[in-house]
Design a protein around this motif. Structure first.
Motif, PDB file in Angstrom:
ATOM      1  N   TRP A 134      30.211  24.722 -13.353  1.00  0.00           N
ATOM      2  CA  TRP A 134      29.846  26.117 -13.631  1.00  0.00           C
ATOM      3  C   TRP A 134      31.062  27.043 -13.817  1.00  0.00           C
ATOM      4  CZ3 TRP A 134      26.824  28.852 -16.133  1.00  0.00           C
ATOM      5  CH2 TRP A 134      26.474  30.170 -15.817  1.00  0.00           C
ATOM      6  N   LYS A 138      31.001  29.215 -17.176  1.00  0.00           N
ATOM      7  CA  LYS A 138      30.294  30.456 -16.863  1.00  0.00           C
ATOM      8  C   LYS A 138      30.645  31.585 -17.828  1.00  0.00           C
ATOM      9  CE  LYS A 138      29.533  33.779 -13.093  1.00  0.00           C
ATOM     10  NZ  LYS A 138      29.834  34.107 -11.675  1.00  0.00           N
ATOM     11  N   GLN A 142      27.612  33.027 -20.095  1.00  0.00           N
ATOM     12  CA  GLN A 142      27.141  34.393 -19.850  1.00  0.00           C
ATOM     13  C   GLN A 142      27.632  35.358 -20.921  1.00  0.00           C
ATOM     14  OE1 GLN A 142      28.005  35.465 -15.727  1.00  0.00           O
ATOM     15  NE2 GLN A 142      26.138  34.405 -15.064  1.00  0.00           N
ATOM     16  N   GLY A 156      22.092  32.272 -15.659  1.00  0.00           N
ATOM     17  CA  GLY A 156      22.647  32.104 -14.323  1.00  0.00           C
ATOM     18  C   GLY A 156      22.482  30.652 -13.924  1.00  0.00           C
ATOM     19  N   TRP A 157      23.218  30.223 -12.930  1.00  0.00           N
ATOM     20  CA  TRP A 157      23.108  28.827 -12.497  1.00  0.00           C
ATOM     21  C   TRP A 157      21.741  28.610 -11.879  1.00  0.00           C
ATOM     22  CZ3 TRP A 157      25.634  24.778 -13.917  1.00  0.00           C
ATOM     23  CH2 TRP A 157      25.481  23.576 -13.228  1.00  0.00           C
TER      24      TRP A 157
END
Length: 444
Positions: A134, A138, A142, A156-157
């Motif tokens: 992640w 990320k 995102q 989101g995770w």
């Protein structure tokens, strides 16, 4: 020296649009496709003038990537993914272990929703898998995801292994939503006898109410659309609907985990029935139903009833979807943030709607909420729609209109609110003919 931030394998429409989205957000992407000529075509056309680079082989692709390699596989499920992983693993010569984690590959399975428009302008992304990955992805995920509210990304995770499961449930709910709207349209057309322009106007008005959603919006647009001859297009389109695997998978999962997500199942079966076009043509000439009669009630009032039936049934659809997520979490030991999942669905994805904000509020207020129907807002909403819902279903049945999703949603609600169901008779029969024994009530 390797300069590319990330590689993407698979240059169908979604893959191309995601690459262009990442490029627009300042990332350098290496594009690859099994049919290598597609790479050249993409660079010469859609990606012309961008910083996107191509590769003619997997070896060339990975040689252009910064460490650690970040690779998106946007190819058909299961076999194609397995084939590419088998080809990629030998290129990482420092690792020779049996599974991907042992080989140093941090696998992430991410659901992607938003269609062709969502990919270039901001999709909904639902990543799950090896959480160590992640931090490396990320910023990219995102950055390119749709944004809602004050700029919160619809990404989101999720949880280990849960990314694609969440996407599957999303698609199952989408199947249900689409079918519910079809049933509302069918009632408008064949019970109320509404003209196409009237139906379009109704859906436009509904899109300012509780059922405000992307699918409601496009329904109005579709109903209004005319071809080059100035004729409405929709009546000319075949009533044979296909289906992809995700709806089926959702329905199969409900049986596997013993969760009564009947609405998704009925939506899948309705598509299966629609595909029997030739048989239905023959059956329509032989099988009788109720005689068509002109609707004698208040049309405006009944149209409002249809809207309420649609709203209540949508609540059931989402309630069942989250029941399936909750049961999967129990089965696999996941810790799912249901409010966070709802946030991912609020922008770009096919089921995006104002409605989702209320679901997020419900789970934010009570993360342990067993069922959306037990939340005060949704409890009141369904109660306010109940009389209209029952009236629409009974009227449609009497008119011979197929409404598998409206009716199964109402049946689920009626079953869920009953303290005592007739399944005691099933237990008794099983014991009678098979000596299976039975369970007595605690107060018996």
């Amino acid at each position: 020296m390797a300069q590319d931030d990330i590689a993407l394998i698979g240059l169908a429409v979604m893959g191309q649009n995601l690459i262009l989205n990442m490029n627009d957000h300042g990332f350098v992407i290496c594009a690859f496709n099994r049919t290598v000529s597609k790479v050249d075509d993409f660079l010469a056309n859609e990606a012309k003038g961008t910083k996107v680079v191509g590769a003619q082989s997997l070896k060339e692709m990975v040689s252009k990537l910064k460490k650690p390699w970040r690779i998106i596989l946007l190819v058909k499920a299961i076999q194609a993914v397995d084939d590419f992983i088998k080809k990629l693993v030998p290129l990482d010569t420092t690792r020779y272990f049996q599974d991907l984690k042992a080989k140093g590959i941090l696998f992430v399975g991410s659901g992607v929703s938003g269609g062709e428009d969502g990919a270039p302008y901001g999709p909904s992304l639902m990543p799950g898998g090896n959480k160590e990955a992640w931090p490396y992805i990320k910023t990219i995920f995102q950055g390119i995801a749709a944004k809602v509210g004050t700029g919160e990304p619809c990404c989101g995770w999720v949880e280990e292994k849960a990314g694609h499961f969440v996407k599957m449930v999303h698609n199952g709910i989408e199947y249900g939503d689409m079918r519910l709207i079809c049933e509302a349209y069918h009632l408008m057309r064949d019970v109320l006898g509404m003209e196409q322009s009237e139906m379009a106007q109704a859906f436009e008005e509904w899109n300012k109410m509780e059922v405000d959603s992307f699918l409601t919006e496009i329904t109005a647009n579709i109903l209004k659309f005319q071809d080059n001859n100035g004729k409405y297009l929709l009546p000319k389109i075949s009533d044979r609907a296909g289906q992809k695997g995700t709806g089926n998978w959702s329905a199969i999962s409900t049986l596997e985990y013993g969760i009564p997500v009947a609405l998704i199942g009925e939506a899948v079966f309705a598509r299966c029935l629609s595909s029997l076009k030739d048989e239905r043509i023959q059956a329509s000439k032989k099988l009788m139903g109720p005689q068509k009669t002109q609707f004698e009630g208040d049309k405006k009032s009944f149209l409002e009833d249809i809207q309420k039936a649609l709203y209540a049934s949508k609540i059931i659809s989402y309630a069942q979807g989250f029941m399936l997520l909750r049961q999967a979490a129990i089965e696999f030991g996941w810790t799912l943030n249901y409010g966070g999942i709802t946030l991912m669905w609020r922008g770009s994805c096919i089921i995006r709607s104002v409605f989702l904000e209320k679901i997020k509020d419900a789970f934010d207020q009570n993360p342990e909420l067993q069922n959306l129907l037990l939340d005060n807002f949704f409890k009141s909403a369904v109660e306010n729609c109940q009389a209209s819902w029952q009236w629409v279903v009974s009227t449609g049945v009497q008119a011979g209109i197929p409404m598998p999703c409206f009716t199964t949603a109402l049946s689920f609600y009626n079953g869920y609110r009953h303290e005592m169901l007739p399944a005691n008779l099933i237990q008794a029969k099983q014991d009678y003919f098979g000596a299976h024994t039975y369970e007595l009530l605690a107060n018996a």
